[in-house]
Design a protein around this motif. Structure first.
Motif, PDB file in Angstrom:
ATOM      1  N   ALA A   1       0.829  -1.210   0.000  1.00 20.65           N
ATOM      2  CA  ALA A   1       0.000   0.000   0.000  1.00 20.65           C
ATOM      3  C   ALA A   1       0.865   1.262   0.000  1.00 20.65           C
ATOM      4  N   VAL A   2       1.931   1.248   0.789  1.00 24.33           N
ATOM      5  CA  VAL A   2       2.834   2.408   0.844  1.00 24.33           C
ATOM      6  C   VAL A   2       3.489   2.620  -0.523  1.00 24.33           C
ATOM      7  N   MET A   3       3.908   1.530  -1.155  1.00 26.19           N
ATOM      8  CA  MET A   3       4.540   1.640  -2.476  1.00 26.19           C
ATOM      9  C   MET A   3       3.559   2.177  -3.514  1.00 26.19           C
ATOM     10  N   GLN A   4       2.326   1.687  -3.467  1.00 26.42           N
ATOM     11  CA  GLN A   4       1.324   2.162  -4.429  1.00 26.42           C
ATOM     12  C   GLN A   4       1.048   3.645  -4.228  1.00 26.42           C
TER      13      GLN A   4
ATOM     14  N   ASN B   1       6.268  -0.793  -9.661  1.00 24.28           N
ATOM     15  CA  ASN B   1       7.110  -1.992  -9.803  1.00 24.28           C
ATOM     16  C   ASN B   1       7.330  -2.673  -8.459  1.00 24.28           C
ATOM     17  N   GLY B   2       7.630  -1.888  -7.457  1.00 26.25           N
ATOM     18  CA  GLY B   2       7.822  -2.441  -6.124  1.00 26.25           C
ATOM     19  C   GLY B   2       6.545  -3.061  -5.590  1.00 26.25           C
ATOM     20  N   ALA B   3       5.426  -2.386  -5.819  1.00 29.54           N
ATOM     21  CA  ALA B   3       4.135  -2.904  -5.355  1.00 29.54           C
ATOM     22  C   ALA B   3       3.821  -4.231  -6.043  1.00 29.54           C
ATOM     23  N   ARG B   4       4.153  -4.345  -7.328  1.00 26.83           N
ATOM     24  CA  ARG B   4       3.920  -5.611  -8.043  1.00 26.83           C
ATOM     25  C   ARG B   4       4.802  -6.726  -7.493  1.00 26.83           C
ATOM     26  N   ARG B   5       6.042  -6.398  -7.153  1.00 27.23           N
ATOM     27  CA  ARG B   5       6.935  -7.412  -6.578  1.00 27.23           C
ATOM     28  C   ARG B   5       6.391  -7.923  -5.242  1.00 27.23           C
ATOM     29  N   VAL B   6       5.919  -6.994  -4.415  1.00 30.19           N
ATOM     30  CA  VAL B   6       5.361  -7.389  -3.120  1.00 30.19           C
ATOM     31  C   VAL B   6       4.086  -8.205  -3.329  1.00 30.19           C
TER      32      VAL B   6
ATOM     33  N   SER C   1       1.241 -13.468  -3.437  1.00 30.45           N
ATOM     34  CA  SER C   1       0.664 -14.532  -4.246  1.00 30.45           C
ATOM     35  C   SER C   1       1.401 -15.841  -3.995  1.00 30.45           C
ATOM     36  N   ASP C   2       2.711 -15.782  -3.905  1.00 33.79           N
ATOM     37  CA  ASP C   2       3.498 -16.984  -3.603  1.00 33.79           C
ATOM     38  C   ASP C   2       3.123 -17.558  -2.233  1.00 33.79           C
ATOM     39  N   MET C   3       2.881 -16.665  -1.270  1.00 27.90           N
ATOM     40  CA  MET C   3       2.461 -17.134   0.054  1.00 27.90           C
ATOM     41  C   MET C   3       1.140 -17.887  -0.043  1.00 27.90           C
ATOM     42  N   ALA C   4       0.192 -17.320  -0.785  1.00 26.87           N
ATOM     43  CA  ALA C   4      -1.118 -17.964  -0.929  1.00 26.87           C
ATOM     44  C   ALA C   4      -0.975 -19.312  -1.626  1.00 26.87           C
ATOM     45  N   LYS C   5      -0.144 -19.369  -2.640  1.00 27.20           N
ATOM     46  CA  LYS C   5       0.076 -20.633  -3.348  1.00 27.20           C
ATOM     47  C   LYS C   5       0.733 -21.662  -2.429  1.00 27.20           C
ATOM     48  N   GLY C   6       1.556 -21.186  -1.513  1.00 30.10           N
ATOM     49  CA  GLY C   6       2.219 -22.079  -0.577  1.00 30.10           C
ATOM     50  C   GLY C   6       1.254 -22.812   0.342  1.00 30.10           C
ATOM     51  N   LEU C   7       0.039 -22.291   0.467  1.00 29.71           N
ATOM     52  CA  LEU C   7      -0.953 -22.965   1.302  1.00 29.71           C
ATOM     53  C   LEU C   7      -1.360 -24.307   0.724  1.00 29.71           C
TER      54      LEU C   7
END
Length: 107
Positions: A30-33, A39-44, A49-55
């Protein structure tokens, strides 16, 4: 070191860590946006997304998080889709079904 061992074996502690990490990353995004750093916001967002997929590899935590959607800033509909997708992946790995074929009558 011992704390890490405890977290690895306790799904409640893993869920707590997931929520804390998710909130921290959400705030950073949110701070980056707001600062115009798309670009930074997309990386975060990618890390989230990777965390969610890790579930998919930790269905116990996924189940515990289902009741914590307000803490994650997600609507129940979103979380239901994540959990359904996770369950589908688990079922596919265990028993490959044709998802286009009806399962038949539930008794």
């Amino acid at each position: 070191m011992q704390l890490e061992s405890e977290i690895r074996v306790d799904p409640v502690q893993r869920a707590d860590r997931f929520v804390n990490d998710w909130q921290r990353l959400g705030q950073a995004r949110a701070v980056m946006q707001q600062g115009g750093n798309e670009n930074g916001a997309r990386r975060v967002a990618g890390r989230m997304s990777d965390m969610a997929k890790g579930l998919e590899r930790d269905p116990q935590v996924g189940s515990l998080l289902r009741n914590r959607t307000p803490e994650l800033g997600l609507g129940k509909g979103y979380w239901a889709r994540v959990v359904a997708r996770t369950c589908r992946v688990c079922v596919i790995r265990a028993d490959p079904l044709d998802w286009n074929e009806p399962l038949g009558e539930v008794k």
